[in-house]
Design an enzyme around this catalytic site. Structure first.
Site, short mmCIF file in Angstrom:
data_model
loop_
_atom_site.label_atom_id
_atom_site.label_comp_id
_atom_site.label_asym_id
_atom_site.label_seq_id
_atom_site.Cartn_x
_atom_site.Cartn_y
_atom_site.Cartn_z
N GLU A 40 0.84 -1.19 0.00
CA GLU A 40 0.00 0.00 0.00
C GLU A 40 0.88 1.25 0.00
O GLU A 40 1.99 1.23 0.53
CB GLU A 40 -0.89 -0.01 1.24
CG GLU A 40 -1.83 1.19 1.35
CD GLU A 40 -2.63 1.22 2.64
OE1 GLU A 40 -3.73 1.81 2.64
OE2 GLU A 40 -2.17 0.64 3.65
N LYS A 113 -9.89 1.48 -2.47
CA LYS A 113 -10.06 0.96 -1.11
C LYS A 113 -11.45 1.31 -0.57
O LYS A 113 -11.85 2.48 -0.55
CB LYS A 113 -8.98 1.53 -0.20
CG LYS A 113 -8.94 0.95 1.20
CD LYS A 113 -7.75 1.54 1.96
CE LYS A 113 -7.61 0.95 3.34
NZ LYS A 113 -6.45 1.54 4.06
N CYS A 154 -4.97 -3.32 2.76
CA CYS A 154 -4.71 -3.13 4.19
C CYS A 154 -5.94 -3.32 5.09
O CYS A 154 -6.31 -4.44 5.40
CB CYS A 154 -4.08 -1.76 4.41
SG CYS A 154 -3.15 -1.61 5.97
#
Length: 265
Positions: A40, A113, A154
């Protein structure tokens, strides 16, 4: 059988500096791997929200994306830019976007995300990702020559339904590029990743950042490649480097045939 790689390092707040530093790592990985995965915030992470607003690259002409695309072409690899922090020209807001770059340099898939890292760990550690980024809305499964890859970033790791959905859509591999905090990483990183692998009978590729960023935040490292039955195949606990693993792309389906848990909700 294919060979995959995960790259671990600590990105600076200058994309050009980071890209120059990771070029030899990608070259090393590409000497044996067909898929190379980066963490990330792969090319830069600003020291503050204000600074990030100043340096965020435009999504329609990203310096980082262009350089990574050139590397994919040079090394003839599939390159997962774990995420880039980009400004969308349509609405001017920032997104945390994962890009799967094909060997010809084109973007084969992208994922924004979904789950924003809005947490209060203690009085000193509070994070509000939603104040900076617009959350994505669509789960994404990408096509690779040897099977489907589920994309995530993440904090998505803490939402098992995200991965269940991707597995039910045919994903055999799950990408979890991360910049996981040191304290939570010590407690949760390995357990969560192994659980996502076992629950879905998928390989998990988890490239992570390691060290201390320019903003003083310490991150955990421990990049992992995990088998569909939860075995840690490769791990880089700390420092900068590459892990490489040959995998059997038929194994996820073999395990699913033995334990058909994905057939039920």
């Amino acid at each position: 059988m294919i060979t995959v790689a995960a790259v671990q390092y600590c990105a600076s707040d200058d994309a050009a500096v980071t890209l120059d530093r990771i070029y030899p790592l990608i070259a090393d990985a590409a000497s044996t791997a067909r898929l190379v995965a980066l963490p990330e915030a792969a090319t830069y992470l600003a020291a503050s929200r204000t600074h990030l607003q100043e340096i965020a690259e435009p999504a329609d002409n990203s310096f980082s994306q262009n350089r990574l695309a050139a590397m994919a072409r040079e090394f003839d690899i599939w390159l997962l830019a774990g995420s880039l922090l980009l400004r969308c020209p349509r609405h001017g807001q920032l997104v945390n976007r994962s890009l799967l770059i094909a060997p010809d340099g084109s973007v084969a898939a992208q994922y924004d995300k979904i789950h924003m890292f809005d947490v209060k760990l203690n009085k000193k550690e509070t994070y509000a990702e939603s104040k900076t980024f617009t959350a994505g809305k669509k789960i994404k499964v990408a096509n690779l020559p040897w099977g489907k890859l589920g994309l995530s970033i993440c904090y998505d790791l803490r939402f098992p339904n995200h991965y269940r959905t991707m597995a039910k859509r045919g994903a055999r591999f799950l990408a979890v590029p991360s910049n996981f905090l040191l304290n939570t990483g010590k407690r949760h990183w390995h357990s969560l990743l192994r659980a996502r692998a076992i629950e879905n009978f998928c390989y998990v590729f988890a490239p992570a950042q390691y060290g201390t960023h320019d903003n003083g935040i310490k991150v955990f490292g421990h990049s992992l490649i995990i088998s569909p039955d939860g075995k840690i195949l490769k791990e880089l606990k700390k420092g900068e480097g590459v892990i490489v693993q040959k995998i059997d792309v038929k194994l996820p389906q073999l395990l699913r045939n033995k334990i058909p848990s994905l057939n039920k909700n």
